[in-house]
Write a protein that holds these residues in place. Structure first.
Motif, PDB file in Angstrom:
ATOM      1  N   ARG A 132       0.831  -1.201   0.000  1.00 19.20           N
ATOM      2  CA  ARG A 132       0.000   0.000   0.000  1.00 19.20           C
ATOM      3  C   ARG A 132       0.866   1.251   0.000  1.00 19.20           C
ATOM      4  O   ARG A 132       2.034   1.217   0.347  1.00 19.20           O
ATOM      5  CB  ARG A 132      -0.971   0.015   1.172  1.00 19.20           C
ATOM      6  N   ASP A 133       0.258   2.318  -0.412  1.00 18.03           N
ATOM      7  CA  ASP A 133       0.865   3.645  -0.347  1.00 18.03           C
ATOM      8  C   ASP A 133      -0.167   4.540   0.319  1.00 18.03           C
ATOM      9  O   ASP A 133      -1.104   5.002  -0.329  1.00 18.03           O
ATOM     10  CB  ASP A 133       1.217   4.137  -1.755  1.00 18.03           C
ATOM     11  N   ASN A 134      -0.001   4.745   1.603  1.00 17.91           N
ATOM     12  CA  ASN A 134      -0.990   5.519   2.350  1.00 17.91           C
ATOM     13  C   ASN A 134      -1.117   6.942   1.821  1.00 17.91           C
ATOM     14  O   ASN A 134      -2.217   7.482   1.740  1.00 17.91           O
ATOM     15  CB  ASN A 134      -0.623   5.558   3.831  1.00 17.91           C
ATOM     16  N   ALA A 135       0.008   7.530   1.470  1.00 20.04           N
ATOM     17  CA  ALA A 135      -0.013   8.925   1.011  1.00 20.04           C
ATOM     18  C   ALA A 135      -0.834   9.065  -0.265  1.00 20.04           C
ATOM     19  O   ALA A 135      -1.536  10.067  -0.459  1.00 20.04           O
ATOM     20  CB  ALA A 135       1.402   9.429   0.794  1.00 20.04           C
ATOM     21  N   LYS A 136      -0.753   8.062  -1.134  1.00 25.42           N
ATOM     22  CA  LYS A 136      -1.507   8.097  -2.387  1.00 25.42           C
ATOM     23  C   LYS A 136      -2.866   7.440  -2.255  1.00 25.42           C
ATOM     24  O   LYS A 136      -3.634   7.432  -3.203  1.00 25.42           O
ATOM     25  CB  LYS A 136      -0.706   7.419  -3.501  1.00 25.42           C
ATOM     26  N   LYS A 137      -3.137   6.889  -1.080  1.00 22.15           N
ATOM     27  CA  LYS A 137      -4.388   6.173  -0.842  1.00 22.15           C
ATOM     28  C   LYS A 137      -4.578   5.071  -1.878  1.00 22.15           C
ATOM     29  O   LYS A 137      -5.631   4.976  -2.531  1.00 22.15           O
ATOM     30  CB  LYS A 137      -5.566   7.142  -0.817  1.00 22.15           C
ATOM     31  N   MET A 138      -3.539   4.272  -2.021  1.00 18.62           N
ATOM     32  CA  MET A 138      -3.599   3.171  -2.973  1.00 18.62           C
ATOM     33  C   MET A 138      -3.192   1.871  -2.293  1.00 18.62           C
ATOM     34  O   MET A 138      -2.360   1.860  -1.385  1.00 18.62           O
ATOM     35  CB  MET A 138      -2.692   3.438  -4.169  1.00 18.62           C
ATOM     36  N   VAL A 139      -3.778   0.785  -2.765  1.00 16.79           N
ATOM     37  CA  VAL A 139      -3.431  -0.541  -2.295  1.00 16.79           C
ATOM     38  C   VAL A 139      -3.280  -1.428  -3.525  1.00 16.79           C
ATOM     39  O   VAL A 139      -3.992  -1.262  -4.514  1.00 16.79           O
ATOM     40  CB  VAL A 139      -4.476  -1.091  -1.302  1.00 16.79           C
ATOM     41  N   TYR A 140      -2.331  -2.346  -3.455  1.00 16.00           N
ATOM     42  CA  TYR A 140      -1.991  -3.195  -4.574  1.00 16.00           C
ATOM     43  C   TYR A 140      -2.053  -4.664  -4.159  1.00 16.00           C
ATOM     44  O   TYR A 140      -1.880  -5.002  -2.985  1.00 16.00           O
ATOM     45  CB  TYR A 140      -0.578  -2.881  -5.068  1.00 16.00           C
ATOM     46  N   LEU A 141      -2.255  -5.511  -5.144  1.00 15.20           N
ATOM     47  CA  LEU A 141      -2.210  -6.947  -4.907  1.00 15.20           C
ATOM     48  C   LEU A 141      -1.463  -7.581  -6.068  1.00 15.20           C
ATOM     49  O   LEU A 141      -1.973  -7.615  -7.186  1.00 15.20           O
ATOM     50  CB  LEU A 141      -3.612  -7.546  -4.780  1.00 15.20           C
ATOM     51  N   GLN A 142      -0.253  -8.034  -5.786  1.00 10.55           N
ATOM     52  CA  GLN A 142       0.521  -8.756  -6.786  1.00 10.55           C
ATOM     53  C   GLN A 142       0.162 -10.223  -6.677  1.00 10.55           C
ATOM     54  O   GLN A 142       0.314 -10.821  -5.607  1.00 10.55           O
ATOM     55  CB  GLN A 142       2.021  -8.562  -6.555  1.00 10.55           C
ATOM     56  N   MET A 143      -0.305 -10.783  -7.777  1.00  4.31           N
ATOM     57  CA  MET A 143      -0.748 -12.175  -7.767  1.00  4.31           C
ATOM     58  C   MET A 143       0.106 -12.970  -8.747  1.00  4.31           C
ATOM     59  O   MET A 143       0.128 -12.671  -9.948  1.00  4.31           O
ATOM     60  CB  MET A 143      -2.224 -12.267  -8.162  1.00  4.31           C
ATOM     61  N   ASN A 144       0.822 -13.930  -8.217  1.00  7.74           N
ATOM     62  CA  ASN A 144       1.688 -14.787  -9.036  1.00  7.74           C
ATOM     63  C   ASN A 144       1.185 -16.225  -8.985  1.00  7.74           C
ATOM     64  O   ASN A 144       0.383 -16.589  -8.123  1.00  7.74           O
ATOM     65  CB  ASN A 144       3.127 -14.729  -8.535  1.00  7.74           C
ATOM     66  N   SER A 145       1.668 -17.021  -9.911  1.00  6.04           N
ATOM     67  CA  SER A 145       1.301 -18.444  -9.951  1.00  6.04           C
ATOM     68  C   SER A 145      -0.199 -18.625  -9.870  1.00  6.04           C
ATOM     69  O   SER A 145      -0.707 -19.440  -9.088  1.00  6.04           O
ATOM     70  CB  SER A 145       2.001 -19.198  -8.805  1.00  6.04           C
ATOM     71  N   LEU A 146      -0.910 -17.877 -10.665  1.00  5.09           N
ATOM     72  CA  LEU A 146      -2.372 -17.905 -10.613  1.00  5.09           C
ATOM     73  C   LEU A 146      -2.923 -19.257 -11.023  1.00  5.09           C
ATOM     74  O   LEU A 146      -2.358 -19.956 -11.888  1.00  5.09           O
ATOM     75  CB  LEU A 146      -2.943 -16.802 -11.488  1.00  5.09           C
ATOM     76  N   LYS A 147      -4.026 -19.610 -10.382  1.00 10.63           N
ATOM     77  CA  LYS A 147      -4.694 -20.882 -10.621  1.00 10.63           C
ATOM     78  C   LYS A 147      -6.134 -20.618 -11.082  1.00 10.63           C
ATOM     79  O   LYS A 147      -6.699 -19.569 -10.763  1.00 10.63           O
ATOM     80  CB  LYS A 147      -4.720 -21.703  -9.331  1.00 10.63           C
ATOM     81  N   PRO A 148      -6.723 -21.572 -11.776  1.00  8.56           N
ATOM     82  CA  PRO A 148      -8.122 -21.379 -12.190  1.00  8.56           C
ATOM     83  C   PRO A 148      -9.045 -21.078 -11.019  1.00  8.56           C
ATOM     84  O   PRO A 148     -10.009 -20.316 -11.171  1.00  8.56           O
ATOM     85  CB  PRO A 148      -8.470 -22.707 -12.864  1.00  8.56           C
ATOM     86  N   GLU A 149      -8.756 -21.628  -9.860  1.00  3.51           N
ATOM     87  CA  GLU A 149      -9.605 -21.370  -8.689  1.00  3.51           C
ATOM     88  C   GLU A 149      -9.459 -19.955  -8.138  1.00  3.51           C
ATOM     89  O   GLU A 149     -10.196 -19.572  -7.233  1.00  3.51           O
ATOM     90  CB  GLU A 149      -9.336 -22.405  -7.581  1.00  3.51           C
ATOM     91  N   ASP A 150      -8.521 -19.196  -8.662  1.00  6.51           N
ATOM     92  CA  ASP A 150      -8.422 -17.787  -8.282  1.00  6.51           C
ATOM     93  C   ASP A 150      -9.402 -16.919  -9.072  1.00  6.51           C
ATOM     94  O   ASP A 150      -9.526 -15.718  -8.797  1.00  6.51           O
ATOM     95  CB  ASP A 150      -7.005 -17.263  -8.529  1.00  6.51           C
ATOM     96  N   THR A 151     -10.078 -17.512 -10.019  1.00  7.22           N
ATOM     97  CA  THR A 151     -11.051 -16.769 -10.819  1.00  7.22           C
ATOM     98  C   THR A 151     -12.168 -16.230  -9.937  1.00  7.22           C
ATOM     99  O   THR A 151     -12.804 -16.972  -9.201  1.00  7.22           O
ATOM    100  CB  THR A 151     -11.645 -17.668 -11.915  1.00  7.22           C
ATOM    101  N   ALA A 152     -12.348 -14.926  -9.972  1.00  6.96           N
ATOM    102  CA  ALA A 152     -13.348 -14.273  -9.130  1.00  6.96           C
ATOM    103  C   ALA A 152     -13.364 -12.781  -9.439  1.00  6.96           C
ATOM    104  O   ALA A 152     -12.475 -12.266 -10.128  1.00  6.96           O
ATOM    105  CB  ALA A 152     -13.029 -14.479  -7.649  1.00  6.96           C
TER     106      ALA A 152
END
Length: 117
Positions: free
Chosen positions: A71-91
């Motif tokens: 996250r970057d509180n000053a920019k009011k941003m949050v990130y999610l890096q997703m690696n090794s994705l699987k079909p069950e991550d579909t959502a």
């Protein structure tokens, strides 16, 4: 009025990566936590990852070792890096920000992640 907008979703093959971003606009008195939830069709919304203002993180078991929240509180941003994705991550993935002063949570409209096998 606080608004959140997610970006970065899309279609990816299994084993691939995506980076989700969430930008907040409007007045937030004090960010106590930011996070990501997801919801697949027919399922309940479930926590993926959360990060507190102090930098503590918590992940769903299914995300540990593969996803990283930042996250970057000053920019009011949050990130999610997703690696090794699987079909069950579909959502649909939703970000949220909690205002610790107002004890209120704000949610984005969601971004779709589809992982093909």
């Amino acid at each position: 009025q606080v608004q959140l907008v997610e970006s970065g979703g899309g279609l990816v093959q299994a084993g691939g990566s995506l980076r989700l971003s969430c930008a907040a606009s409007g007045r937030i008195f004090s960010i106590s936590a930011m996070g990501w939830y997801r919801q697949a069709p027919g399922n309940q919304r479930e926590l993926v990852a959360v990060i507190t203002a102090g930098g503590n993180t918590n992940y769903a078991e299914s995300a540990k070792g593969r996803f990283t929240i930042s996250r970057d509180n000053a920019k009011k941003m949050v990130y999610l890096q997703m690696n090794s994705l699987k079909p069950e991550d579909t959502a649909a993935y939703y970000c949220y920000i909690r205002d610790g002063v107002l004890s209120r949570e704000y949610w984005g409209p969601g971004t779709q992640v589809t992982v093909s096998s």
